[in-house]
Write a protein that holds these residues in place. Sequence first.
Motif, mmCIF file in Angstrom:
data_model
loop_
_atom_site.group_PDB
_atom_site.id
_atom_site.type_symbol
_atom_site.label_atom_id
_atom_site.label_comp_id
_atom_site.label_asym_id
_atom_site.label_seq_id
_atom_site.Cartn_x
_atom_site.Cartn_y
_atom_site.Cartn_z
ATOM 1 N N HIS A 172 1.000 -1.212 0.045
ATOM 2 C CA HIS A 172 -0.177 -0.002 0.101
ATOM 3 C C HIS A 172 0.814 1.265 0.259
ATOM 4 O O HIS A 172 2.149 1.245 0.240
ATOM 5 C CB HIS A 172 -0.935 -0.093 1.313
ATOM 6 C CG HIS A 172 -0.548 -0.169 2.310
ATOM 7 N ND1 HIS A 172 0.094 0.836 3.095
ATOM 8 C CD2 HIS A 172 -0.019 -1.166 3.244
ATOM 9 C CE1 HIS A 172 0.482 0.427 4.431
ATOM 10 N NE2 HIS A 172 0.545 -0.672 4.529
ATOM 11 N N GLY A 173 0.342 2.260 -0.508
ATOM 12 C CA GLY A 173 0.946 3.559 -0.258
ATOM 13 C C GLY A 173 1.571 3.891 -1.849
ATOM 14 O O GLY A 173 2.255 5.048 -2.071
ATOM 15 N N LEU A 174 1.464 2.696 -2.572
ATOM 16 C CA LEU A 174 2.095 2.890 -4.042
ATOM 17 C C LEU A 174 1.257 3.716 -4.814
ATOM 18 O O LEU A 174 0.084 3.800 -4.830
ATOM 19 C CB LEU A 174 2.275 1.698 -4.590
ATOM 20 C CG LEU A 174 3.428 0.809 -4.325
ATOM 21 C CD1 LEU A 174 3.288 -0.644 -5.102
ATOM 22 C CD2 LEU A 174 4.685 1.656 -4.679
ATOM 23 N N GLN A 232 4.794 7.125 -8.827
ATOM 24 C CA GLN A 232 6.087 6.531 -8.178
ATOM 25 C C GLN A 232 6.326 5.427 -9.210
ATOM 26 O O GLN A 232 7.580 5.111 -9.589
ATOM 27 C CB GLN A 232 5.798 5.963 -6.791
ATOM 28 C CG GLN A 232 5.632 6.757 -5.603
ATOM 29 C CD GLN A 232 5.098 5.986 -4.472
ATOM 30 O OE1 GLN A 232 4.003 5.386 -4.583
ATOM 31 N NE2 GLN A 232 6.017 6.071 -3.365
ATOM 32 N N LEU A 233 5.397 4.502 -9.711
ATOM 33 C CA LEU A 233 5.761 3.423 -10.444
ATOM 34 C C LEU A 233 6.265 3.996 -11.963
ATOM 35 O O LEU A 233 6.967 3.040 -12.624
ATOM 36 C CB LEU A 233 4.681 2.649 -10.552
ATOM 37 C CG LEU A 233 4.157 1.720 -9.298
ATOM 38 C CD1 LEU A 233 2.930 1.117 -9.351
ATOM 39 C CD2 LEU A 233 5.302 0.747 -8.839
ATOM 40 N N GLY A 289 -5.157 -1.567 -10.609
ATOM 41 C CA GLY A 289 -5.331 -0.418 -11.571
ATOM 42 C C GLY A 289 -3.875 0.345 -11.623
ATOM 43 O O GLY A 289 -3.739 1.182 -12.083
ATOM 44 N N LEU A 290 -2.813 -0.296 -11.059
ATOM 45 C CA LEU A 290 -1.566 0.341 -11.413
ATOM 46 C C LEU A 290 -0.658 -0.447 -12.469
ATOM 47 O O LEU A 290 -0.942 -1.639 -12.762
ATOM 48 C CB LEU A 290 -0.657 0.262 -10.059
ATOM 49 C CG LEU A 290 -1.159 1.185 -8.911
ATOM 50 C CD1 LEU A 290 -0.630 1.062 -7.751
ATOM 51 C CD2 LEU A 290 -1.520 2.749 -9.317
ATOM 52 N N THR A 291 -0.071 0.299 -13.066
ATOM 53 C CA THR A 291 0.995 -0.366 -14.147
ATOM 54 C C THR A 291 2.279 0.071 -13.799
ATOM 55 O O THR A 291 2.540 1.036 -13.177
ATOM 56 C CB THR A 291 0.588 -0.017 -15.706
ATOM 57 O OG1 THR A 291 0.658 1.430 -15.549
ATOM 58 C CG2 THR A 291 -0.911 -0.484 -15.943
ATOM 59 N N ILE A 292 3.295 -0.581 -14.544
ATOM 60 C CA ILE A 292 4.598 -0.194 -14.408
ATOM 61 C C ILE A 292 5.449 -0.363 -15.794
ATOM 62 O O ILE A 292 5.076 -1.153 -16.456
ATOM 63 C CB ILE A 292 5.517 -1.317 -13.414
ATOM 64 C CG1 ILE A 292 6.813 -0.622 -13.099
ATOM 65 C CG2 ILE A 292 5.640 -2.666 -13.719
ATOM 66 C CD1 ILE A 292 7.568 -1.250 -11.737
#
Length: 163
Positions: free
Chosen positions: A135-137, A141-142, A156-159
């Motif tokens: 958590h907190g990402l 940041q990514l 929902g996040l990608t890198i």
Amino acid sequence: MLKQFLCVIGLLAALPGGALAQNASEIARVQAGQSCPGCNLFQADLSYLDLPHIDVSGSRLRQADLSLATMNHSNFTRANLSVSNLFGARFTGARFAYADLSQATAAGAYFGGADFTGARLDGANLSGAELETAHGLTQAQLNTACGDASTRLPSGLTIPSCR
């Protein structure tokens, strides 16, 4: 000129944590499983060690080797882990809030439930890392890090892919 140089060296040595060199006694403390917040652990070898609940918050772990270590529920808040090797390490429930992980290699590391609030990830390699329950990402940041198809992220996040 030599006298001025020696004065500067003397002043650096008098700074808390020494100049820029590592502190062998502080590294030995951590290797023995003792907490050491604010310590100078530059280039420390903590690889393969089992160090649960250790507090190294605010410490300088730049270029440290934490590969294949188990540091579950440890505190890295505001620590400098830049250019460190975290390959295959386990950090279940660890706190990386406001830590500097820029240029770190965390390929295959496990970060289940870890806190990355405000952490710097610029240039960090997260290929194959498990971050799904971290958590907190944030996407911001990514976007500064890289990973691969096996990197597991919160929904929902990608890198970006590493090159």
